[in-house]
Design an enzyme around this catalytic site. Structure first.
Site, PDB file in Angstrom:
ATOM      1  N   ALA A 107       0.839  -1.189   0.000  1.00 44.74           N
ATOM      2  CA  ALA A 107       0.000   0.000   0.000  1.00 44.74           C
ATOM      3  C   ALA A 107       0.875   1.240   0.000  1.00 44.74           C
ATOM      4  CB  ALA A 107      -0.904   0.019   1.242  1.00 44.74           C
ATOM      5  N   GLU A 136      -0.173   2.568   7.045  1.00 42.34           N
ATOM      6  CA  GLU A 136      -0.308   3.705   6.114  1.00 42.34           C
ATOM      7  C   GLU A 136      -0.915   4.910   6.833  1.00 42.34           C
ATOM      8  OE1 GLU A 136       1.389   3.161   3.605  1.00 42.34           O
ATOM      9  OE2 GLU A 136       1.387   0.972   3.687  1.00 42.34           O
TER      10      GLU A 136
HETATM   11  N1  B3K Z   1       5.870   3.776   1.413  1.00 39.79           N
HETATM   12  C1  B3K Z   1       5.380   2.711   0.575  1.00 39.79           C
HETATM   13  C2  B3K Z   1       6.467   2.071  -0.204  1.00 39.79           C
HETATM   14  C3  B3K Z   1       6.408   2.314  -1.642  1.00 39.79           C
HETATM   15  C4  B3K Z   1       7.616   1.742  -2.323  1.00 39.79           C
HETATM   16  C5  B3K Z   1       7.600   1.844  -3.761  1.00 39.79           C
HETATM   17  N2  B3K Z   1       8.794   1.344  -4.424  1.00 39.79           N
HETATM   18  C6  B3K Z   1       4.673   1.668   1.367  1.00 39.79           C
HETATM   19  C7  B3K Z   1       4.874   1.719   2.827  1.00 39.79           C
HETATM   20  O1  B3K Z   1       5.904   1.373   3.338  1.00 39.79           O
HETATM   21  O2  B3K Z   1       3.989   2.179   3.499  1.00 39.79           O
HETATM   22 ZN    ZN Z   2       5.658   2.375   5.128  1.00 41.74          ZN
END
Ligand code: B3K
Ligand code: ZN
Length: 885
Positions: A268, A304
């Site tokens: 996500a 998230e």
């Molecule tokens: N921050 C996103 C990670 C996306 C990576 C893309 N290559 C998911 C997470 O750690 O919440």
């Molecule tokens: Zn993350």
């Protein structure tokens, strides 16, 4: 694709941006065969970088530039330079506006980065460097801007148009099109940008924040999934409350949205106010999702959501600091899950995962520190080290400072850095300043890679009544790091007397004892701690709760481990003692297999399991965890040179013996729990989950007996249960059994019933990919031709190819190397379609050093074949070349 020698980016070369973007105004015109993106960037010279006006270098990839203007003056091709990945132009004033229009092709974007289509809907994934595939921009996290986004599309195909922030205007256009404008008042880096357009339905709810503001909550899904959102919505509300209570963090916009998409590279993405989720991490209901899937949804929704503060309000200065937001947020979601469910079970699951997978990464060719020093492709650094070990590092700070001190530190961090892009050093500094401590040496956890070893010895002096524990730490060399400095290792521990009672802990020089559980700080290469006032030799319980991500060794004998299994007051260490006992017993049998001897299982393991099964007072989830033997992957990680066949044979023999000897108590627990499942409708809550986990592990042992009565029970569970947890386990044990006709019938019924539910079909693929009976590769190859399978969907790849290569070790590592050849073929195909997924699939091949010379040669051969296969993406190139180095 890579057209030039891939460039290595170094942390030490970091420089603040030459220019800043204060305002970003975007307009998207979505069409079926292309999309137009108009971007207006209100920019200025970064005062930190001095007076002059250097060229402005914007990032951009796979963009067709249609027009460009500087302060309303149209630029001609001679006024700027364009290459594969940059647009360079010359500003003439400190403040200026850049206007551009580009054409892009989301409809043919199979890499799932930037703007792309998942099924019929448009969506985005910009982290880390995907925004540059949408428009020319300063695509780096330390450039933070406010965004206003207008989306226009055909109304009947895309009735829902979303972006970050709050909706501010909307209207219709001629020709059946409509538009909507969204404004995000919070400055953010481009990686947090999001856009969604589709025919979506929403489940709506609301949340009243601690300061009494009403926030609208919406989960958008395709219409057929509308009945699978309640669990995610409940999880979201729990997360919002928890973050207020535990961290004092309140949500900041008027609306929080989640959108579920089927085609997604990761789990996500925390885009501001508009999280985009892999549907596997949102959708869950009893009939289609297992307990584990329900728990994953709860954990990912929380993760998230928590990013809104740890990631969005306070973000990363550069991508080397990724663990600043990821390690911290994984720690936050793990604590949330521990509070919502069973704390010990959550810790056991996380530690087993870390030791099997992150320790393997730390011992392999891609090993890197929690804060890497360099990378070729940042997508390759969304790793278990950055996430899981990063979380362990934050957990150790918590252990060292205590709950209150940690909260003071996090409060200071959020207050000091709100709206900024900062570093791991800034995080630690806030912890130091709020607590008046010095964490200089502790910070080696961020800069040194590899898993430290901690060897412990004991010495008892009966005359002086003292007991001394001596700790020796060392860390093996890792790529680019030969010698390591000592770490700060918090060792939570206790001492037990002969009856298993906790002893008071008084160190030499102390006036009185400090409880029966305390944290020793090991900071030297060799260091001793002497406890006084001990009339008899105690038994130590070390590294309780797995208080540091190290490989601890203490010369326990099997009787001592059995004793700890029963008496340790720390639930985690009771499980750990059982694991160590199983590992010792299995390693002995692996040796027997290698010497061609008859396998003999130490009956003490069976006695320990019998005691567990007979104790009705124990938490059933813990009993289930303790009855699970260490996985083949973990036994591989523990081996100097992994003997695939011996590991499999020893573990299977042990399972068979346990099943035979403990048939009665397993059968009793199974029947009692199945009976309870029959009587109570499914709810994904801790007590039921615990009951089902014991029921299901009991069934998997019982099926090894091959008895008709067990088969009948399995079929009854398969056919009559009301939930996927029981159904999938019944199917999995059938698939791994010799009951060929029941197996075929079960698989067929399942696929027939669930053929239109892609997430359920993923589970159907995985169960078969994991079947360790001979012929595994052929089964997987046949399944790739199944109509529900496609290489365009990452979940399908993970469910079938990923599950096979990572979990079905005997079949993947078959002696003729066909498993390796198969995986390499898939990587070569996927390199062109989806480089991120291709690169991730490579994992099992990179660990070739773990195996005997013949297998090493085969695995290396496949890596070399990939390297020679043509133009490689930077993702695949980096992993392959580093693995071969
Ligand atoms: N921050 C996103 C990670 C996306 C990576 C893309 N290559 C998911 C997470 O750690 O919440
Ligand atoms: Zn993350």
């Amino acid at each position: 694709m890579r057209t030039e020698q891939p460039k290595v980016i170094y942390l030490k070369d970091y420089q603040a941006p030459e220019y800043l973007i204060d305002e970003t105004n975007l307009t998207f015109e979505l069409y079926e065969d292309h999309t137009l993106v108009h971007a207006q960037l209100v920019m200025r010279r970064n005062p930190e970088r001095g007076e002059g006006l250097p060229p402005l270098v914007l990032d951009g990839q796979q963009l067709e530039l249609l027009s460009l203007a500087l302060d309303d003056r149209a630029l001609q091709p001679g006024d700027y330079q364009l290459d594969d990945s940059h647009l360079t132009l010359q500003p003439t004033a400190k403040q200026f506006t850049v206007d551009s229009t580009v054409r892009i092709h989301p409809e043919s974007n199979t890499a799932l980065e930037g703007l792309y289509k998942s099924g019929k809907m448009f969506c985005t994934q910009c982290e880390a460097e995907g925004f540059r595939k949408i428009t020319y921009y300063l695509d780096r996290p330390d450039v933070m801007s406010s965004f206003t986004t207008t989306v226009s599309a055909e109304q009947h195909k895309y009735p829902v148009l979303l972006s970050n922030g709050n909706p501010v205007a909307s209207g219709s256009e001629e020709g059946g099109r409509h538009w909507a404008t969204w404004q995000d008042p919070f400055k953010k880096p481009a990686y947090l940008f999001a856009l969604v357009a589709g025919d979506l339905w929403a489940v709506e709810d609301s949340f009243t924040t601690m300061s009494d503001r009403e926030v609208a909550l919406r989960i958008y899904v395709e219409p057929e999934n509308i009945d699978k959102c309640q669990h995610a919505m409940d999880s979201l509300k729990k997360s919002m409350r928890w973050d207020e209570k535990v961290y004092g963090r309140e949500y900041d916009l008027d609306i929080f949205m989640i959108v579920a998409v089927n085609d997604f590279n990761m789990g996500a993405m925390e885009n501001k106010g508009l999280n985009i989720f892999n549907s596997s991490c949102v959708l869950a209901k009893a009939e289609t999702a297992t307990d584990a899937a329900h728990q994953r949804v709860e954990g990912v929704v929380a993760h998230e959501y928590f990013h809104n503060w740890s990631g969005n309000r306070v973000t990363c200065r550069d991508w080397f600091q990724l663990s600043l937001k990821e390690g911290f947020t994984v720690y936050r979601d793990a604590e949330f899950s521990a509070d919502m469910n069973s704390r010990t079970v959550k810790r056991v699951e996380d530690v087993a995962f870390l030791r099997t997978n992150q320790f393997a990464e730390d011992a392999g060719p891609m090993a890197h520190p929690v804060r890497p020093d360099s990378f070729i492709e940042i997508s390759n650094f969304y790793t278990l080290t950055v996430y899981e070990k990063g979380s362990e590092v934050v957990r150790m700070i918590h252990t060292l400072l205590g709950a209150e001190g940690f909260r003071k530190g996090s409060d200071l961090y959020f207050e000091r850095h709100d709206g900024q892009a900062v570093t791991c050093d800034d995080f630690v500094k806030a912890m130091e300043d709020a607590n008046g401590v010095d964490l200089t040496q502790f910070k080696r956890w961020y800069s040194q890679s590899g898993t430290p070893r901690l060897a412990v010895e004991e010495a008892f002096d009966a005359a002086a009544q003292t007991y001394t524990l001596t700790f020796r730490q060392s860390c093996p060399p890792t790529p680019g790091q030969k010698d390591k400095q000592p770490f700060v290792i918090p060792v939570e521990m206790g001492l037990l007397d002969k009856l298993g009672n906790p002893l008071p802990l008084r160190l030499q020089g102390e006036e009185h004892a400090h409880g029966s559980n305390r944290v020793l700080q090991v900071t030297e290469a060799e260091q001793s701690f002497t406890f006084v006032g001990l009339a008899e030799k105690p038994l130590p319980s070390l590294l309780r709760g797995f208080s540091a991500p190290v490989k601890l060794s203490f010369p326990y004998d099997r009787d001592q481990l059995m004793f700890l299994m029963q008496h340790d007051e720390d639930g985690f260490n009771r499980w750990e003692a059982g694991q160590q006992l199983s590992v010792q017993v299995l390693q002995e049998m692996i040796g027997q297999h290698q010497r061609g001897e008859q396998l003999v299982l130490d009956e003490r393991l069976i006695a320990a399991f019998r005691t567990l099964l007979q104790d009705n007072a124990l938490d059933q989830a813990m009993v289930a965890e303790m009855l699970s033997l260490p996985s083949e992957a973990y036994l591989t990680e523990l081996s100097e040179e992994a003997d695939v066949e011996a590991i499999h044979a020893a573990r299977e023999f042990a399972r068979q013996r346990i099943a035979e000897t403990l048939h009665e108590p397993l059968w009793q627990r199974y029947q009692a729990n199945r009976e309870a499942s029959r009587k109570t409708p499914y709810v994904a809550e801790a007590e039921q989950i615990a009951r089902r986990s014991l029921q299901n592990i009991a069934l998997s042992y019982l099926m090894l007996s091959g008895k008709q009565e067990v088969l009948a029970a399995c079929l009854e569970q398969y056919e009559s249960c009301d939930n996927m947890t029981e159904r999938l386990t019944a199917l999995a044990v059938l698939v791994n059994s010799q009951f060929e006709s029941e197996k075929a019938k079960g698989l067929e019924m399942f696929a027939d019933y669930f053929k239109d539910d892609p997430l359920v079909m993923d589970q159907w693929f995985s169960v078969q990919a994991g079947c360790t009976l001979p012929g595994g590769l052929e089964r997987v190859q046949a399944l790739m031709a199944h109509p529900a399978f496609t290489l365009k969907n990452p979940n399908k790849i993970r469910a079938l190819i990923g599950a096979f290569a990572n979990q079905n070790l005997v079949n993947f590592h078959r002696a003729d190397g066909a498993g390796y050849r198969f995986l390499a073929d898939q990587v070569i195909t996927l390199n062109a379609l989806n480089p991120q997924i291709a690169s991730r699939l490579l994992g099992p091949l990179t660990r070739w050093r773990k195996y005997a010379p013949a297998r090493q040669a085969q695995m290396r051969g496949e890596l070399e074949r990939i390297l020679a296969s043509g133009e490689l993406s930077s993702d695949v190139y980096e992993v392959v070349s580093k693995s071969l180095a």
